[in-house]
Design a protein around this motif. Structure first.
Motif, mmCIF file in Angstrom:
data_model
loop_
_atom_site.group_PDB
_atom_site.id
_atom_site.type_symbol
_atom_site.label_atom_id
_atom_site.label_comp_id
_atom_site.label_asym_id
_atom_site.label_seq_id
_atom_site.Cartn_x
_atom_site.Cartn_y
_atom_site.Cartn_z
ATOM 1 N N LEU A 11 6.564 6.784 -0.165
ATOM 2 C CA LEU A 11 5.279 6.280 0.540
ATOM 3 C C LEU A 11 4.215 6.401 -0.654
ATOM 4 C CD1 LEU A 11 3.466 5.336 2.751
ATOM 5 C CD2 LEU A 11 3.079 7.664 3.283
ATOM 6 N N HIS A 42 8.054 -4.109 -0.183
ATOM 7 C CA HIS A 42 7.476 -2.719 0.383
ATOM 8 C C HIS A 42 6.890 -3.033 1.453
ATOM 9 C CE1 HIS A 42 8.237 -1.068 -3.881
ATOM 10 N NE2 HIS A 42 7.327 -2.174 -4.312
ATOM 11 N N VAL A 152 3.075 2.134 5.198
ATOM 12 C CA VAL A 152 2.719 1.391 4.045
ATOM 13 C C VAL A 152 1.887 -0.076 4.229
ATOM 14 C CG1 VAL A 152 3.950 -0.054 2.169
ATOM 15 C CG2 VAL A 152 4.725 2.231 2.806
#
Length: 410
Positions: A11, A42, A152
Motif C-alpha cells: 500500500l 494499482h 489505494v
C-alpha cells in the motif's frame, strides 16, 4: 503478522508511486488520464474517471473533460454502473449477458461456465468533506477487490481531486486576468470617423496571465488620428501595470498635438524620471487623411507594414530611436504617402519573432504575405494572425490595423 506487513508495504509503495504519477501538470484532463492510468495498474482493472462541472469554472469556459478510461489489457471490460456513498462503494456486477450477484456464474448449456462476474469499486473524486468533483470507478473480472485496493483508490482519488481543484482555480484566475487584459487593450480611444481600425490582443501561451503589449488610438485636431502600439519589457502583473502607466501618460502627452517624435521625447523624459518603470518599445503613427500622409516615430520598435490594394505588403523604412525610459531621446520622424486602399499594420514583436530565428527573416515572412485584393483592417488582422500562426506565438501579440475610410462618390 507477516502478511499484514507485506500488505502495508504494498500500500505504501502504491501511494508513493501515485504521488509521482498523478498531478504532474495543472491541467485537469491530464490529471484525469494520469489517475486512470495509475489505477489501471494499482490495483488493476478498467479505470474510469468522470468529472462534473466545477464552481470555479467561469461561464463560457470549456466543458469538463470527457470521462477518462484506462485499461490494463485486452481482457478488461467496461465498468458497470455502481452507486456512490459517502466514502466508497464496493460492488460486483455481471458482465453483459450474465446474471448479477456475488455467486459463481451459472453454467451455460453443455456444462461450460458462463461469463465471469464483474467486480467494481467506486469512490468519489473528493478531498475530505469538499464537494465531490466526480467519481472514479474500477472494474475487473480477475478477482474481487480488497480493502487494500479500496484504500489505494480512495487516496489516489483524493490526490487527483486536490490537483484538479487547483487546476480549476488557476483556470478561473487566468480567465479573469485575460478578460481584464483584453478590456484594457481592446478599449482604445476613438479615432476620427474618417479612419477604419481593427485591433487584437493575444496572450502568450495558455498560462500567461497578463503582459505588457498594448495598442491605442488618439483623436487629434483637423481630422488626424494618432495610432500607437507598445511593448513593455517582461511579462506578468508588473508589466501590465507599467503598460497601463505608459498608456495613460501617452494619452496626456498626445493631447498636446505634438508631432510623433516629440511625443516620444516627452514621454521618454517623463518615464526616465521614474526609475520604477520598465523600459518599453513604442511606435507612433499620425495619420492625416486629408493630406493622405502618415508620419512615423519609433522608440526601439519593429517597423509597421503597409498592405496595398492588391494585397501585397511592404515594410516601412524609418529611423529607430532607443526604447522609452532610457532618457537618451534621439527620436526622428519619417513621413510617407498613404494611398487610397492602403492598410497600415502596427504590431508587437510576438507576431513575427520565432526562437532561434534572425529578426530580418521573421520580418521578411510578414512582408512576403499576399492577401486577397482590397483587404480592409479586419481582414488584414485576421489573415496575418492566421497565416503567421500567432495564436501559438511564444510572446504576447498586439496588432492594430487602420485604413482611411473611402468617401462615397458625389
Amino acid at each position: 503478522m507477516a502478511e499484514r506487513d507485506e500488505a502495508e508495504r504494498r500500500l505504501s509503495s502504491a501511494l508513493e508511486a501515485a504521488i509521482g504519477l498523478i498531478g504532474t501538470t495543472l491541467d485537469e484532463a491530464v490529471t484525469c488520464r494520469e489517475l486512470a492510468a495509475f489505477l489501471a495498474r494499482h490495483p488493476g482493472g478498467t479505470a474510469t474517471v468522470s468529472l462534473t462541472p466545477g464552481r470555479e469554472t467561469n461561464p463560457g469556459s470549456q466543458a469538463p473533460p470527457a470521462p477518462q478510461r484506462a485499461t490494463p489489457g485486452p481482457d478488461a471490460v467496461p465498468p458497470a454502473a455502481a452507486g456512490t456513498t459517502a466514502g466508497a462503494t464496493v460492488g460486483t456486477a455481471a458482465a453483459p449477458g450474465a446474471m448479477s450477484g456475488p455467486h459463481a456464474a451459472p453454467l451455460a448449456p453443455g456444462g461450460a461456465a458462463g461469463p465471469e462476474p464483474l467486480h467494481t469499486l467506486t469512490a468519489p473524486l473528493a478531498v475530505d468533506r469538499e464537494r465531490p468533483l466526480g467519481t472514479v470507478t474500477l472494474a475487473r473480472t480477475t478477482a474481487p477487490y480488497t480493502g487494500a485496493d479500496l484504500a489505494v483508490l480512495r487516496q489516489a482519488a483524493r490526490l487527483a481531486a486536490r490537483h484538479i481543484r487547483h487546476a480549476r482555480q488557476l483556470a478561473a484566475t487566468e480567465d479573469i486576468a485575460l478578460h481584464l487584459q483584453r478590456a484594457l487593450v481592446a478599449e482604445p480611444g476613438r479615432p476620427h470617423p474618417n479612419l477604419e481600425i481593427a485591433g487584437r490582443y493575444l496572450p502568450a501561451g495558455s498560462h500567461t496571465l497578463v503582459g505588457g503589449d498594448w495598442f491605442e488610438t488618439v483623436r487629434l485636431h483637423f481630422g488626424r488620428s494618432l495610432l500607437v502600439v507598445g511593448d513593455v519589457m517582461g511579462h506578468g502583473l508588473e508589466a501590465a501595470v507599467d503598460m497601463n502607466a505608459y498608456r495613460s501618460a501617452l494619452r496626456e502627452v498626445a493631447a498636446t498635438d505634438l508631432p510623433p517624435h516629440r511625443v516620444l521625447r516627452h514621454l521618454d523624459a517623463v518615464v526616465a524620471e521614474d526609475g520604477a518603470r520598465r523600459p518599453a518599445t513604442c511606435l507612433l503613427v499620425r495619420v492625416d487623411p486629408g493630406r493622405g500622409t502618415a508620419t512615423f516615430a519609433s522608440a526601439g520598435h519593429l517597423p509597421p507594414a503597409v498592405f496595398g490594394p492588391d494585397g501585397s505588403a511592404e515594410l516601412v523604412d524609418l529611423p529607430v530611436g532607443p526604447p522609452l525610459g532610457t532618457g537618451v531621446g534621439g527620436y526622428e520622424p519619417a513621413t510617407r504617402e498613404l494611398g487610397q486602399g492602403d492598410t497600415l499594420l502596427l504590431f508587437t514583436d510576438g507576431l513575427v519573432e520565432r526562437r532561434g530565428e534572425d529578426i530580418d527573416v521573421s520580418l521578411a515572412r510578414l512582408a512576403g504575405l499576399r492577401l486577397p485584393p482590397e483587404p480592409g483592417p479586419e481582414q488584414v488582422v485576421d489573415e496575418v494572425l492566421g497565416r503567421l500562426d500567432a495564436h501559438h506565438a511564444e510572446d504576447d501579440v498586439a496588432v492594430l490595423a487602420a485604413r482611411v475610410r473611402t468617401r462615397p462618390a458625389t
